[in-house]
Design a protein around this motif. Structure first.
Motif, PDB file in Angstrom:
ATOM      1  N   UNK A 279      -0.022   6.064 -25.609  1.00 42.28           N
ATOM      2  CA  UNK A 279       1.089   5.642 -26.818  1.00 42.28           C
ATOM      3  C   UNK A 279       2.372   5.911 -26.286  1.00 42.28           C
ATOM      4  N   UNK A 280       2.637   5.223 -25.020  1.00 45.30           N
ATOM      5  CA  UNK A 280       4.101   5.639 -24.361  1.00 45.30           C
ATOM      6  C   UNK A 280       4.831   4.152 -24.543  1.00 45.30           C
ATOM      7  N   UNK A 281       6.134   4.428 -24.866  1.00 43.93           N
ATOM      8  CA  UNK A 281       6.916   3.510 -25.176  1.00 43.93           C
ATOM      9  C   UNK A 281       7.209   2.713 -23.756  1.00 43.93           C
ATOM     10  N   UNK A 282       7.210   3.382 -22.826  1.00 38.46           N
ATOM     11  CA  UNK A 282       8.096   2.627 -21.619  1.00 38.46           C
ATOM     12  C   UNK A 282       7.141   1.594 -20.919  1.00 38.46           C
ATOM     13  N   UNK A 283       5.904   1.503 -21.535  1.00 37.04           N
ATOM     14  CA  UNK A 283       4.816   0.526 -21.104  1.00 37.04           C
ATOM     15  C   UNK A 283       5.220  -0.715 -21.672  1.00 37.04           C
ATOM     16  N   UNK A 284       6.345  -0.632 -22.711  1.00 46.08           N
ATOM     17  CA  UNK A 284       6.814  -2.114 -23.042  1.00 46.08           C
ATOM     18  C   UNK A 284       8.133  -2.705 -22.192  1.00 46.08           C
ATOM     19  N   UNK A 285       8.539  -1.775 -21.288  1.00 47.03           N
ATOM     20  CA  UNK A 285       9.553  -2.290 -20.623  1.00 47.03           C
ATOM     21  C   UNK A 285       9.377  -3.137 -19.424  1.00 47.03           C
ATOM     22  N   UNK A 286      10.026  -4.004 -19.080  1.00 41.68           N
ATOM     23  CA  UNK A 286       9.885  -4.919 -17.961  1.00 41.68           C
ATOM     24  C   UNK A 286       9.468  -4.304 -16.625  1.00 41.68           C
ATOM     25  N   UNK A 287      10.013  -3.069 -16.411  1.00 41.82           N
ATOM     26  CA  UNK A 287       9.612  -2.379 -15.184  1.00 41.82           C
ATOM     27  C   UNK A 287       8.233  -1.614 -14.903  1.00 41.82           C
ATOM     28  N   UNK A 288       7.594  -1.743 -16.169  1.00 43.62           N
ATOM     29  CA  UNK A 288       6.496  -1.202 -16.306  1.00 43.62           C
ATOM     30  C   UNK A 288       5.230  -1.477 -15.394  1.00 43.62           C
ATOM     31  N   UNK A 289       5.583  -3.041 -15.044  1.00 48.45           N
ATOM     32  CA  UNK A 289       4.219  -3.665 -14.407  1.00 48.45           C
ATOM     33  C   UNK A 289       4.604  -3.063 -12.905  1.00 48.45           C
ATOM     34  N   UNK A 290       5.999  -2.877 -12.458  1.00 51.03           N
ATOM     35  CA  UNK A 290       6.237  -2.693 -11.181  1.00 51.03           C
ATOM     36  C   UNK A 290       5.806  -1.081 -10.996  1.00 51.03           C
ATOM     37  N   UNK A 291       5.995  -0.390 -11.933  1.00 49.63           N
ATOM     38  CA  UNK A 291       5.616   1.088 -11.933  1.00 49.63           C
ATOM     39  C   UNK A 291       4.186   1.294 -11.625  1.00 49.63           C
ATOM     40  N   UNK A 292       3.456   0.545 -12.600  1.00 45.98           N
ATOM     41  CA  UNK A 292       1.975   0.837 -12.494  1.00 45.98           C
ATOM     42  C   UNK A 292       1.467   0.269 -11.022  1.00 45.98           C
ATOM     43  N   UNK A 293       1.823  -0.923 -10.452  1.00 45.36           N
ATOM     44  CA  UNK A 293       1.657  -1.315  -9.335  1.00 45.36           C
ATOM     45  C   UNK A 293       2.019  -0.642  -8.174  1.00 45.36           C
ATOM     46  N   UNK A 294       3.026   0.105  -8.144  1.00 45.21           N
ATOM     47  CA  UNK A 294       3.493   1.202  -7.187  1.00 45.21           C
ATOM     48  C   UNK A 294       2.578   2.170  -7.276  1.00 45.21           C
ATOM     49  N   UNK A 295       2.084   2.616  -8.407  1.00 43.92           N
ATOM     50  CA  UNK A 295       1.094   3.749  -8.431  1.00 43.92           C
ATOM     51  C   UNK A 295      -0.243   3.431  -8.037  1.00 43.92           C
ATOM     52  N   UNK A 296      -0.661   2.168  -8.353  1.00 40.53           N
ATOM     53  CA  UNK A 296      -1.793   1.591  -7.420  1.00 40.53           C
ATOM     54  C   UNK A 296      -1.692   1.725  -6.041  1.00 40.53           C
ATOM     55  N   UNK A 297      -0.595   1.214  -5.409  1.00 35.96           N
ATOM     56  CA  UNK A 297      -0.557   1.504  -3.828  1.00 35.96           C
ATOM     57  C   UNK A 297      -0.643   2.659  -3.563  1.00 35.96           C
ATOM     58  N   UNK A 298       0.042   3.568  -4.147  1.00 31.01           N
ATOM     59  CA  UNK A 298      -0.016   5.033  -3.881  1.00 31.01           C
ATOM     60  C   UNK A 298      -1.537   5.677  -4.041  1.00 31.01           C
ATOM     61  N   UNK A 299      -2.240   4.993  -4.801  1.00 27.99           N
ATOM     62  CA  UNK A 299      -3.797   5.478  -4.900  1.00 27.99           C
ATOM     63  C   UNK A 299      -4.264   4.937  -3.512  1.00 27.99           C
ATOM     64  N   UNK A 300      -3.861   3.600  -3.051  1.00 25.58           N
ATOM     65  CA  UNK A 300      -4.623   3.220  -1.946  1.00 25.58           C
ATOM     66  C   UNK A 300      -4.268   4.003  -0.737  1.00 25.58           C
ATOM     67  N   UNK A 301      -3.123   4.593  -0.608  1.00 23.59           N
ATOM     68  CA  UNK A 301      -2.551   5.409   0.411  1.00 23.59           C
ATOM     69  C   UNK A 301      -3.080   6.538   0.478  1.00 23.59           C
ATOM     70  N   UNK A 302      -3.328   7.167  -0.592  1.00 30.05           N
ATOM     71  CA  UNK A 302      -4.184   8.313  -0.808  1.00 30.05           C
ATOM     72  C   UNK A 302      -5.459   8.378  -0.156  1.00 30.05           C
ATOM     73  N   UNK A 303      -6.087   7.183  -0.695  1.00 28.64           N
ATOM     74  CA  UNK A 303      -7.700   7.010  -0.370  1.00 28.64           C
ATOM     75  C   UNK A 303      -7.848   6.870   1.167  1.00 28.64           C
ATOM     76  N   UNK A 304      -6.757   6.075   1.871  1.00 27.97           N
ATOM     77  CA  UNK A 304      -6.835   6.058   3.033  1.00 27.97           C
ATOM     78  C   UNK A 304      -6.655   7.281   3.998  1.00 27.97           C
ATOM     79  N   UNK A 305      -5.855   8.178   3.434  1.00 25.70           N
ATOM     80  CA  UNK A 305      -5.631   9.399   4.119  1.00 25.70           C
ATOM     81  C   UNK A 305      -6.824  10.415   3.721  1.00 25.70           C
ATOM     82  N   UNK A 306      -7.576  10.422   2.773  1.00 28.35           N
ATOM     83  CA  UNK A 306      -8.711  11.160   2.564  1.00 28.35           C
ATOM     84  C   UNK A 306      -9.731  10.797   3.193  1.00 28.35           C
ATOM     85  N   UNK A 307     -10.064   9.466   3.432  1.00 34.91           N
ATOM     86  CA  UNK A 307     -11.070   8.942   4.310  1.00 34.91           C
ATOM     87  C   UNK A 307     -10.908   9.245   5.598  1.00 34.91           C
TER      88      UNK A 307
END
Length: 423
Positions: A279-307
């Motif tokens: 129930x976050x209001x920031x998800x309606x902003x135009x920048x929300x998509x870039x934020x979530x995609x950036x977090x997804x990229x961070x997940x991949x970088x974390x996954x590579x480090x752990x592996x």
């Protein structure tokens, strides 16, 4: 579905190829010890079937050398206590339901007082078996049971000394690498699913709750990996097969602790993502998509480090393992990816944004810093090189640089960006 079955079959075949010979040797050790104890016991008691001797040998021979004597002594003490108690009961009371219950109660109490651990129940079992023959044959049955137990324990100890079990450091390394694979696969799946949710406009909070549940399950599985490492550490002590081999136990212990702390941090990161997207209001902003995609990229970088970290720990369990150029490249990319993620999140925090995003970015940045601190890929690589140097009998004859030589030079690659100092 077909790909899932294919991966499962491939994984099982790989496990069978790696663990099959060791499992067969373990079965042969137990079988030989049991048969030998039965043959020896029949020499002492001709015309009988002394099955207690092979039973004791099977229980004793499967333990590690450090607990071998303790297990054998505990079992002998348990049998002596049980048969002594049964002889006393047989001379005083008949075998009735109340006398059987009283015998079991007293036997278990004695076992607890003697701190017989896993052999505690043996006190009651020995007492019941001897009491069952009646007062006339209790004494002879007691002596035979005690003698068979001594024969089985002696043969089991001799089998472990003559044919010691393997040092299970490689098994512990595979278990730790498996834990790292679980964490890495979760992060990769979360990155892919988050990217799909952004593209399709789906809700992130329910998916984050699922990832959080999976992270909890992984952390709950850590004690099983710790048990495998403890078995490997105990297996080195008083084991002649460990003589002349490097002790990789401390490195494996540090690797497991680093993964445990990292898994807890990742679990907290998923919790922060779930809270920030509910129930976050920031998800309606135009920048929300870039934020979530950036977090997804961070997940991949974390996954590579752990592996990569899990593979380094597994390689350290076998110092004779040579890193391939592919492994070296993966190490480089994982290290650079983690530092890029840290720099990117630092910039986002300095830019300032909605309170929910500030908390989310802070949680993700804290996780990245935790992994950089706990795993320390450079130090893990240098540790493996130090273990590898004494293991090589002579330098490689080929003039082409080996993967190990390339690994040694990894921290000083010309033109490579230096790591940022830790806060």
């Amino acid at each position: 579905m077909r790909d899932s079955w294919r991966r499962s079959i491939t994984r099982e075949l790989t496990r069978l190829r790696h663990d099959g010979p060791a499992a067969l040797l373990w079965s042969l050790r137990i079988t030989v010890a049991a048969v030998a104890s039965y043959v020896v016991a029949t020499l002492f008691f001709p015309g009988t079937q002394p099955l207690l001797a092979p039973l004791t040998a099977m229980l004793v021979v499967q333990v590690t050398p450090v607990s071998l004597l303790a297990s054998g002594v505990d079992r002998v003490v348990a049998v002596v206590a049980g048969v002594s108690l049964a002889v006393t009961f047989a001379a005083v009371v008949p075998l009735e339901w109340w006398s059987l219950g009283l015998l079991i109660l007293v036997a278990i109490t004695i076992g607890q007082v003697l701190r017989l651990r896993s052999n505690l129940i043996e006190v009651a079992i020995s007492g019941m078996l001897v009491l069952g023959v009646g007062s006339l044959g209790a004494e002879s049955a007691a002596w035979q049971r005690l003698a068979e137990t001594l024969v089985g324990a002696a043969v089991g100890i001799a089998a472990n000394l003559l044919f010691p079990p393997k040092v299970a450091s490689a098994d512990a390394g595979r278990a730790i690498d498996g834990l790292a694979d679980s964490v890495s696969e979760l992060l990769t799946r979360a990155a892919d699913e988050l990217t799909e949710l952004v593209a399709e406009g789906g809700e992130v909070a329910p998916a984050a709750r699922t990832w959080l549940g999976e992270a909890r399950r992984i952390t709950h599985d850590i004690p099983r990996v710790g048990a495998a490492l403890l078995h490997a550490e105990q297996g080195r002590r008083f084991n002649v097969r460990a003589v002349g081999t490097p002790n990789v136990g401390p490195g494996l212990r540090q690797g497991l602790e680093a993964l445990e702390h990292s898994a807890v941090a990742i679990r907290g990161m998923f919790r922060a993502l779930m809270d920030a997207t509910h129930d976050a209001t920031w998800l309606d902003d135009e920048s929300a998509e870039d934020v979530l995609l950036g977090i997804a990229q961070t997940f991949r970088e974390l996954a590579a480090g752990v592996d990569t970290f899990g593979q380094l720990v597994r390689d350290e369990a076998d110092p004779a393992t040579h890193m391939s150029p592919t492994d070296v490249q993966a190490l480089r990319e994982a290290r650079e990816g983690l530092h890029e993620a840290r720099a990117r999140l630092d910039d986002l925090l300095m830019a300032g944004t909605a309170p929910e995003l500030v908390e989310l970015h802070a949680a993700v940045l804290s996780t990245v810093k935790r992994l950089l601190q706990e795993m320390d890929l450079d130090e893990r690589m240098r540790r493996q090189v130090r273990l590898l140097r004494p293991a090589r009998a002579r330098p490689p004859a080929a003039e082409e640089p080996t993967p190990d030589a390339e690994t040694q030079l990894l921290p000083r690659i010309p033109g490579e960006r230096r790591d940022r100092p830790r806060p």
